[in-house]
Scaffold this motif. Structure first.
Motif: not given
Length: 531
Positions: A91-92, A96, A99, A103, A135, A138-139, A142-143
């Protein structure tokens, strides 16, 4: 020119890929819904579905070869050629705007379920999937925007594919009821836990996320989804049950529309456990969830909740393996009594109904629970059940198992219970006095004798006159019992003497009759010869 025109015509997908996609219905494995998400997702889906000729997906999303060898061995695993299961960008590494699409691709990628029965199989692909799942966790943490309907559908599809499975029936058939007391070290561990743990963490964060709209998510986390979650509580892996407990509690808190259904579903599982199988691995975890649910019940209690106490919670004392969940059950019972003190009579009579007779360790547990219930019992409710209650406690006081007698005597260490007993000593002391007196005279355990003397002293200090009356009555009953015993023995002695004399007379009569018969038979020939 002709080759260029033909190259633009879309190719017809192979028969095997169509069957694989549409048999899953867009839920298990990589289905048509995920194919339409993007071109790259479509390519990945076609590669995974066409990875082996004649491959099909099992009910839990595992790709299995349809060869005779695999059918005989019963092994299931994905048929993935080299390069068919590749890691997607991080994702990094994407803008944006892309993403969200990435996902969805990663969710679809994680819908492939691997066979963990063979640790040496698909090691590289398993590691790629685990990293992808991490991943995703983590995503989702932080969404910063609300999940839309498509995303929720893909999330629940991935979770369902990985988690929902049927446990082998041998889980219980190979285990006797007593084996439920085994240590945690002896419990079976889920071989696919390295993936399942991350999926559970993903689901937990999705449910708890403020970006998850409950009104929209209830279409996908529906009653069928909740029922399948509850089925997983029968897992032998305690780590899985701990995650399920946390997730179901979050679902109960977030989706208010599902609350009555969840309570009813747990109720039905308890019925099946109590009256049918008496075998289930997740009763303790379900009771732990119910403990916090009961704690939040509004007053006055609904009739539905009282029926749940009477029909499900109290009968849970019946199974042999109650020690596996007794702590959680006792907490739920105590919560009901603290909510409504009038229920204490119902609870105490329910405990007496299922009181163990030959299981001393279970009896000690019941006495501990009884103390917690009595601590929340009001005097008016105590008076309604004290006669049958102290008949049972009297039997415990005179138990030959010192732990049972000791635990019963410890009830007098509780200030509230001692006050209730003292206030109703006119009824209670005559019931338990014989057991206490026998303990002080003849119990084999010194600790039980000393504790009994302490209890006797409490009664004598409070009401010496009543104590003397009970002692006189006990001595009188003891004298009567001795007289009755002596009469019984003398009666049996007379009966034995009469029986012995009759036997002697019968024996003499038989001998004389035999002798006379012998004489008469010997004289008959002589008379005949004389004539």
């Amino acid at each position: 020119m002709i080759k260029q025109i033909l190259g633009r015509i879309p190719r017809k997908p192979s028969k095997s890929s169509q069957n694989d996609a549409y048999n899953d219905g867009g839920v298990n494995g990589i289905g048509p819904n995920s194919i339409n998400s993007s071109k790259s997702t479509s390519a990945a889906a076609s590669k995974s579905s066409n990875s082996g000729s004649g491959a099909s997906r099992t009910s839990n999303g595992i790709l299995a070869p349809q060869s005779s060898k695999s059918k005989k061995s019963g092994q299931v695993g994905p048929l993935l050629h080299s390069g068919a299961y590749e890691a997607l960008p991080s994702f990094r590494d994407v803008p944006s705007a892309e993403k969200q699409g990435l996902f969805i691709k990663k969710l679809n990628m994680c819908c492939v379920v691997f066979d963990f029965n063979d640790p040496s199989k698909n090691v590289r692909e398993k590691d790629i999937k685990r990293q992808t799942l991490l991943e995703l966790v983590d995503y989702i943490s932080s969404v910063s925007s609300k999940f839309n309907e498509v995303t929720m559908q893909e999330i629940t599809k991935m979770v369902s594919t990985n988690l929902f499975r049927t446990f082998p029936s041998s889980n219980h058939e190979k285990k006797a009821l007593e084996s439920y007391d085994q240590d945690e070290e002896d419990q079976m561990l889920e071989p696919a836990w390295s993936h399942l743990q991350v999926v559970y963490e993903f689901l937990l964060r999705f449910v708890a996320s403020p970006e998850t709209d409950a009104k929209l998510a209830k279409r996908y986390i529906d009653q069928a989804f909740v029922l399948k979650l509850l089925d997983l509580f029968d897992s032998e892996d305690q780590r899985e049950r701990e995650y399920l407990k946390t997730i179901l509690h979050r679902v109960y808190g977030k989706f208010m529309v599902h609350r009555p259904f969840i309570r009813k579903a747990i109720n039905n599982i308890f019925f099946w456990f109590i009256f049918e199988t008496q075998k289930h691995n997740g009763i303790a975890e379900m009771l732990e969830i119910l403990g916090s649910i009961i704690n939040g019940f509004a007053l006055p209690l609904k009739e539905e909740h009282k029926l749940f106490l009477v029909r499900a919670l109290i009968p849970l004392h019946k199974p042999k393996c109650v020690s596996m969940y007794h702590q959680q059950l006792s907490y739920c019972i105590t919560q009901f009594v603290e909510k409504d003190a009038k229920l204490s009579d119902t609870v105490i009579r329910g405990l007496l109904k299922y009181w163990p007779i030959t299981n001393s360790s279970k009896e000690v547990m019941f006495l501990g629970e009884l103390e917690e219930v009595l601590e929340a019992t009001q005097p008016s409710e105590f008076q309604r059940c004290m006669v049958p209650l102290f008949r049972r406690i009297g039997q415990c006081l005179s138990s030959s198992h010192f732990q049972v007698a000791e635990r019963a005597l410890f009830l007098w260490n509780n200030d509230h219970i001692r006050t209730l007993i003292t206030q109703n000593r006119q009824v209670i002391l005559p019931i338990i006095f014989p057991a206490m007196e026998e303990n002080t005279r003849s119990h084999w355990n010194q600790a039980v004798r000393s504790l009994t003397l302490n209890v006797r002293k409490i009664f004598s200090d409070v009401d010496q006159e009543l104590f003397d009356e009970c002692l006189a009555t006990f001595q009188e009953d003891e004298t009567k019992e001795k007289e009755t015993q002596e009469k019984r023995e003398s009666t049996w002695k007379r009966l034995e003497d009469v029986a012995a004399s009759k036997a002697l007379n019968t024996e003499v009569g038989l001998v004389s009759r035999f002798a006379s018969t012998a004489i008469s038979t010997s004289q008959k020939p002589r008379a005949t010869s004389g004539s």
